[in-house]
Scaffold this active site. Sequence first.
Site, short mmCIF file in Angstrom:
data_model
loop_
_atom_site.label_atom_id
_atom_site.label_comp_id
_atom_site.label_asym_id
_atom_site.label_seq_id
_atom_site.Cartn_x
_atom_site.Cartn_y
_atom_site.Cartn_z
N HIS A 271 -11.36 -14.54 -4.55
CA HIS A 271 -9.89 -14.54 -4.51
C HIS A 271 -9.34 -14.85 -3.11
CE1 HIS A 271 -9.14 -10.36 -2.93
NE2 HIS A 271 -10.26 -10.05 -3.56
N GLU B 20 -5.42 -11.50 -7.13
CA GLU B 20 -6.41 -10.47 -7.48
C GLU B 20 -5.95 -9.10 -7.03
OE1 GLU B 20 -10.14 -7.99 -7.15
OE2 GLU B 20 -8.60 -8.39 -5.68
N GLU B 21 -5.44 -9.01 -5.81
CA GLU B 21 -5.02 -7.71 -5.29
C GLU B 21 -3.77 -7.18 -5.99
OE1 GLU B 21 -6.89 -6.09 -3.34
OE2 GLU B 21 -8.03 -7.48 -2.11
N ASP C 269 -17.00 -10.80 -4.34
CA ASP C 269 -16.00 -9.94 -3.70
C ASP C 269 -16.71 -8.93 -2.82
OD1 ASP C 269 -13.49 -8.88 -3.11
OD2 ASP C 269 -12.84 -8.95 -5.20
#
Length: 365
Positions: A68, A214-215, A237
């Site tokens: 990401h 993503e976050e 990740d």
Amino acid sequence: MMIDRIDNLSRELCTTPGLAGHEQKVCEIVKREFLSCNLEPVTDNTGNCYVKIEGTDPKAPVLMITAHMDSLGFVVRFIEEDGFLRVERVGGIPEKVLPATEMVVGSRKGGYYPAVIGVKSHHQTEANEKYTVDPYKSLYVDLGVSSREEVEDLGIQIGSPVLYKPKYQKIEGSRVYASWLDDRGGVAVLLDLAHELVLHRRPSTIWLVATVLEEFNFGGAKVAAKTIKPDMSIAIDGGSPYDTPDLKGEGFTFMGKGPVMDLYNFHGRGTLNGTFAHPAMVRVCESAAEAAGIGLQRQAYVGGLTDVSNIQFEGSGGVMCLDLGFPIRYCHSPTELSDLKDMEALSLLIKQMADSLSAQTDLSR
Ligand SMILES: [Zn+2]
């Protein structure tokens, strides 16, 4: 050397701001790098950036690898009359590290302005305040101006991105500390893989996807899975190692000991989501690690999610998924610390996995 390429890419990616929803500058680096591998990047409406590396056998499983581009941070919630910014959080911000942190604030004109999160001077701090954590809504960001008009003249408005000041610092050995190694370090691995995977053909078609959001809500990964419809997916990740004085004994993953495979993870903070690694993916990963002579660390933990937490439920029959990461200390703080050797080993491991897939791969649970 792969490690130099990962170092250089990480440096560039970690010093480029890209709050969730504002990943364009990071995406430009990703696109440039894909193009330099003679790949044809495409983007979608969410901002994901994809490339396809065509396999030689249409019956071999299609693998989608994600990392990401976005980071956590804040957006401006409102601007005080005297020019201080109040912020709303984006993603899992650790409030205990925020006071006196250097930040940057994005302008609609394209640039970023330096700023600092204010903190009451120690001399004015009451005894009972010394050991408390201030909630983010009580914090304020100081741009050095004295009025709302001055802020607005800079092109900063409600909704503008506010994030940690970008940094990247090599320290002893092969270690670095930086802003957003989660997951710009992962994006560096993804781009390193692009350079390596184009060198020869393999049965499986491989998609590399630099995802967005993503976050925030994993939205980019969901759209990527719907678009590509892969058979299997790996999310690259970061993972927190347990080798610092405060975490020793709570888990068994260590900085410098190689890539981390999650057998189980669960959010555990109100969201009923998590991932059990697909057994076929675990087999492919374990044999690849053995074949390439790479130390593989196993992890099971509660406290986080990744892109595959959502990818696994996409498509008509779901997607076989695996979380693979590299250790990051102090994750989500302004200063995350990793070992470039772990990132290099992760790239080698995933390349070996991609190369080993064929129509004969046992995909049973
Ligand atoms: Zn991450």
